[in-house]
Enzyme design. Structure first.
Site, PDB file in Angstrom:
ATOM      1  N   ASP A 138     -45.102 -34.946  -7.941  1.00  0.00           N
ATOM      2  CA  ASP A 138     -44.462 -36.090  -8.599  1.00  0.00           C
ATOM      3  C   ASP A 138     -42.958 -35.832  -8.596  1.00  0.00           C
ATOM      4  O   ASP A 138     -42.495 -34.823  -8.060  1.00  0.00           O
ATOM      5  CB  ASP A 138     -45.033 -36.335  -9.999  1.00  0.00           C
ATOM      6  CG  ASP A 138     -44.794 -35.180 -10.952  1.00  0.00           C
ATOM      7  OD1 ASP A 138     -43.890 -34.348 -10.694  1.00  0.00           O
ATOM      8  OD2 ASP A 138     -45.503 -35.102 -11.972  1.00  0.00           O
ATOM      9  N   SER A 139     -42.205 -36.754  -9.205  1.00  0.00           N
ATOM     10  CA  SER A 139     -40.748 -36.643  -9.102  1.00  0.00           C
ATOM     11  C   SER A 139     -40.219 -35.357  -9.741  1.00  0.00           C
ATOM     12  O   SER A 139     -39.260 -34.768  -9.246  1.00  0.00           O
ATOM     13  CB  SER A 139     -40.085 -37.869  -9.734  1.00  0.00           C
ATOM     14  OG  SER A 139     -40.483 -37.977 -11.087  1.00  0.00           O
TER      15      SER A 139
END
Lengths: 80, 419
Positions: free
Chosen positions: A36-37
């Site tokens: 994820d980010s």
């Protein structure tokens, strides 16, 4: 495989908990490797630590695949 | 008001990973204490603790990989890992796996922790000082804050109802269960996963609690004798770690799906001392009112209570005040048995109330009072049974679990058979 590529691959495997055979040149961190980010922020931080380089935020945004990281770090380490 | 019952239990404790594994060792009089493993202790006043036994997952050992992916484990402090473990066990025990959207939105989580990710705060503080702000982990915040116990549990099990967290020091686990029961009683949820988790056994945690003179320091060479609630030679608590969890459920909801029902939550009482940041009031007024409030809520009288799981941390002041307060509440000639299971597992701080609520439920189920270990010389003022050294079979219909925390925050739960 270059020394840089080996070290990048090792960091990606360790941080994302993925199998080595998935960490190929065109593997996208988010789409293919389940990051994820926040994972990508941590990855960039780990690259900086491993290669003793600074990766500015705008450059970090362009590093989305394993190959992007290897190419960026190849250049950055050659320059220093 | 809607009735609330307990349909699932979960636990990772200094004795074992697992509810039945821990309970068996607790009744056998085992202690989880030992010299602290994992960090430098030679300069600390307290060099003992009760740590979760890690291993491959067999023989009651805790194998983190069975409960959380290694990739996620790296991002969180152990209290979150322990919380997820206990909650996962409790949901499995309750056989509650919400897969429909409706079931998911009717199931919530309230977990508590007293301290949160102290270990990670300590480590990242060093990173900040030595390497600068660009090296602070993007997971520093999310792996340390207390409501991420509830957050991780909800994400892992898709629980979309109320998502809340409690921070009331050593009362956190008790408040979490009591508050969760109220959410069900009020109709905010049908099912709640509630509990507490703690992992403060690290250099900063031990140094901090030693500095406020809360820890045992006389028994570094005899760790299993250090936690001795109510005993003459007690000199402070022994820190434990782990998590406890229960699945709470609206009575009709549990009955309709044929769930196994352990107990009913009938009483919950709270109070504040408004006295001192660490010391309990000499009169025990706050603790007395919390117990009294729980008894009133349960619609019983003090004489109805058969077993009390004491807060009993093994501190000189706290234990005596609790004993006197309970005796004042119960009156003369009381038949109650009160024990402190902290003698075997230590003080789990924000997890203590949750783990002890589970023990209270098992005492009710098995009609047995777990022992107070190391109680060789009880106080002269003792009029009630403190279950010294060995577990005791006895009739138990109502159990009371006490938790009192720094800041003067008191919480009590009363449970009984669901008829």
């Amino acid at each position: 495989m270059s020394d840089v590529a080996e070290r990048v691959k090792k960091i990606v495997i360790e941080h994302l908990g993925v199998d080595a055979d998935k960490v190929v040149d065109n593997a996208n961190f988010i789409e293919d490797l389940g990051a994820d980010s926040l994972d990508t922020v941590e990855l960039v931080m780990a690259f900086e630590e491993e290669f003793s380089v600074e990766i500015p935020d705008d450059a970090a945004e362009t590093i989305v695949t394993v190959g992007d990281a290897v190419r960026f770090l190849d250049k950055a380490t050659a320059a220093s | 008001m809607r009735r609330v019952v307990v349909t699932g239990l979960g636990m990772v404790s200094p004795l074992a990973c697992g509810v039945e594994e821990t309970w068996k060792l607790l009744l056998a009089g085992e202690s989880g204490a030992g010299p602290i493993q994992g960090f430098q202790t030679d300069d600390l006043a307290c060099r003992i603790a009760m740590q979760v036994p890690r291993g491959d997952g067999t023989n009651g050992t805790f194998n983190p990989d069975h409960w959380m992916e290694p990739k996620e484990q790296r991002k969180v402090d152990d209290f979150i890992l322990f919380a997820v473990t206990a909650a996962t066990q409790a949901l499995a025990d309750a056989n509650w796996k919400p897969t429909t959207y409706q079931d998911q939105i009717e199931t919530g989580v309230i977990f508590g922790s007293g301290i949160g990710g102290l270990g990670g705060i300590y480590e990242q503080g060093i990173v900040l000082k030595e390497k600068g702000p660009r090296r602070v982990s993007p997971f520093f915040v999310t792996g340390r804050i207390i409501n991420l116990t509830s957050g991780y549990i909800s994400i892992q099990h898709q629980l979309k109802g109320p998502n809340h967290a409690v921070v009331t020091a050593c009362s956190s686990g008790t408040h979490a269960i009591g508050d969760a029961a109220r959410l069900i009683a009020f109709g905010d949820a049908e099912v709640m996963v509630a509990g507490g988790a703690e992992s403060a056994v690290n250099r900063l945690g031990i140094a901090g609690f030693a500095a406020c003179r809360a820890l045992s320091t006389d028994f570094n060479d005899r760790p299993k004798e250090a936690s001795r609630p109510f005993d003459r030679d007690r000199d402070g608590f022994v820190m434990g770690e782990g998590a406890g969890a229960v699945v709470l459920e609206e009575y009709e909801h549990a009955k309709a799906r044929g769930a196994k029902i352990y107990a009913e939550v009938v009483g919950y009482g709270m109070s504040g001392d408004a006295y001192h940041i660490t010391a309990p009031m000499e009169s025990g007024d706050g603790a007395f009112r919390a117990m009294q409030a729980a008894i009133k809520r349960a619609g019983i009288t003090a004489e109805d209570i058969d077993y009390i799981n004491a807060h009993g941390t093994s501190t000189p002041l706290g234990d005596e005040i609790e004993l006197n307060t309970v005796q004042r509440l119960m009156g003369e000639g009381s038949k109650v048995s009160m024990s402190s299971t902290k003698s075997a597992i230590g003080h789990l701080l924000g997890a203590a109330g949750a783990v002890e609520a589970v023990f209270s439920i098992l005492a009710l189920r098995d009609q047995i009072a777990p022992p107070t270990l190391n109680l060789h010389n009880p106080p002269a003022s003792m009029q009630i049974d403190l279950v010294p050294l060995e577990a005791r079979k006895r009739d138990i219909e109502f159990v009371l679990s006490n938790s009192f925390g720094f800041g003067g925050t008191n919480a009590c739960l009363i449970l009984t058979h669901a008829h």
